[in-house]
Design an enzyme around this catalytic site. Sequence first.
Site, PDB file in Angstrom:
ATOM      1  N   ASP A 289       0.789  -1.234   0.000  1.00 38.88           N
ATOM      2  CA  ASP A 289       0.000   0.000   0.000  1.00 38.88           C
ATOM      3  C   ASP A 289       0.820   1.283   0.000  1.00 38.88           C
ATOM      4  OD1 ASP A 289      -2.650  -1.060  -0.025  1.00 38.88           O
ATOM      5  OD2 ASP A 289      -2.367  -1.679   2.053  1.00 38.88           O
TER       6      ASP A 289
ATOM      7  N   ASP B 245      -5.772  -4.516  -6.003  1.00 37.56           N
ATOM      8  CA  ASP B 245      -5.471  -3.160  -5.528  1.00 37.56           C
ATOM      9  C   ASP B 245      -4.027  -2.756  -5.845  1.00 37.56           C
ATOM     10  OD1 ASP B 245      -7.224  -4.871  -4.011  1.00 37.56           O
ATOM     11  OD2 ASP B 245      -7.545  -3.272  -2.556  1.00 37.56           O
TER      12      ASP B 245
END
EC number: 3.2.1.180
Length: 406
Positions: free
Chosen positions: A121, A183
């Site tokens: 992330d 993602d």
Amino acid sequence: MKKIVVGMAVMLGLCACTQRPSGMLDVNKALDYCAEQTLRTLTELKTDSGIDYTMMPRNIMADENHWNCRKATKEEWCAGFWPGVLWYDYEYTQDKHILEEAEKFTHSLEFLAKTPAYDHDLGFLIFCSYGNGYRLTQTPAYKQVILDTADSLATLFNPIVGTMLSWPREVGPRNWPHNTIMDNMINLEMLFWASKNGGNPYLYDIAVSHADKTMKCQFRPDYTSYHVAVYDTITGNLIKGVTHQGYADSTMWARGQAWAIYGYTVVYRETKDTKYLDFAQKVTDVYLNRLPEDKVPYWDFDDPSIPNAPRDASAAAVVASALLELSTYLPNGKGKQYKDAAIEMLTSMSSNAYQSGKSKPSFLLHSTGHWPNHSEIDASIIYADYYYIEALLRLKRLQEGKNVLG
């Protein structure tokens, strides 16, 4: 019982969201609204001792009226979105106060450039914050943070598999030896940028390898995506495609497909390889063809409780932003189709059915975070707001004849 209560809340809260939106979208009016809500949030964050710049707005539940904030840590994957919202708001308003707040919240994430990668992330965390900050200010220190963090992200790359490991923490508990989630496609943008702005050129190769392997292994024949691809670390081969946040392994989780649309649009931009442009259209078309009339998806396209399933405005915001960029790479026919679709999405999100209005300081209502975990259902979520204001700014630039990316 909890599912029943949530389901009733969804039905009551979304009864007005099923119709195609009417009227024209006023982009400046929508951006003015975002500016007002941003100031409301800053006011709410201020205490007698000032603002704690390490606490980032994350969500507002359906029955709440104020932000729940979380500490900016390596585990809090959403910590970069609020600084990103501030940078976008500053870009629109040119308000020096907003600039100062953007700088302060962004600075709280500097530690990530000096911390070993916790998971994938880092792109969300740093490129939404420092990336936008550098784009708007050209501050040399911001650039260095991005370059250092890109190097950290690259340590998750497994050359045998050809992708980055998304969740090291899931290797043992779930027996996912090497897992890559959809993602992760969004985090490639930081690698591409770093490779072209003084970073290691190898970062470009990592991003391309990741995109290629994901394209090969993480999509079904109809171009819908698996949320998670699990790979063998010895052979590099795909073991299975599964879900973590979708309804089932075989279903199209809306935000996962949104990440794919956005991600492959970026990969085409950075490589100019037409295979990615073709693929971006394929993953887009299967998404568009299955949307409800108001163009805001149900959280999973295959949830059997549709039309009583919750929506996901965050997915709509991600896709709207991506389509505005994608439209500029295509001939007028297909390009106009995508641009028009994005405008319809933004028109819905800018209506009373989806805007928070005076009830909350967020921009949008009706996002779904993690349905299987009963987390952030029918909520305002900060990444929905981030991609919403990004999409509005992209449309404004297009209307003014400017580069969609600023």
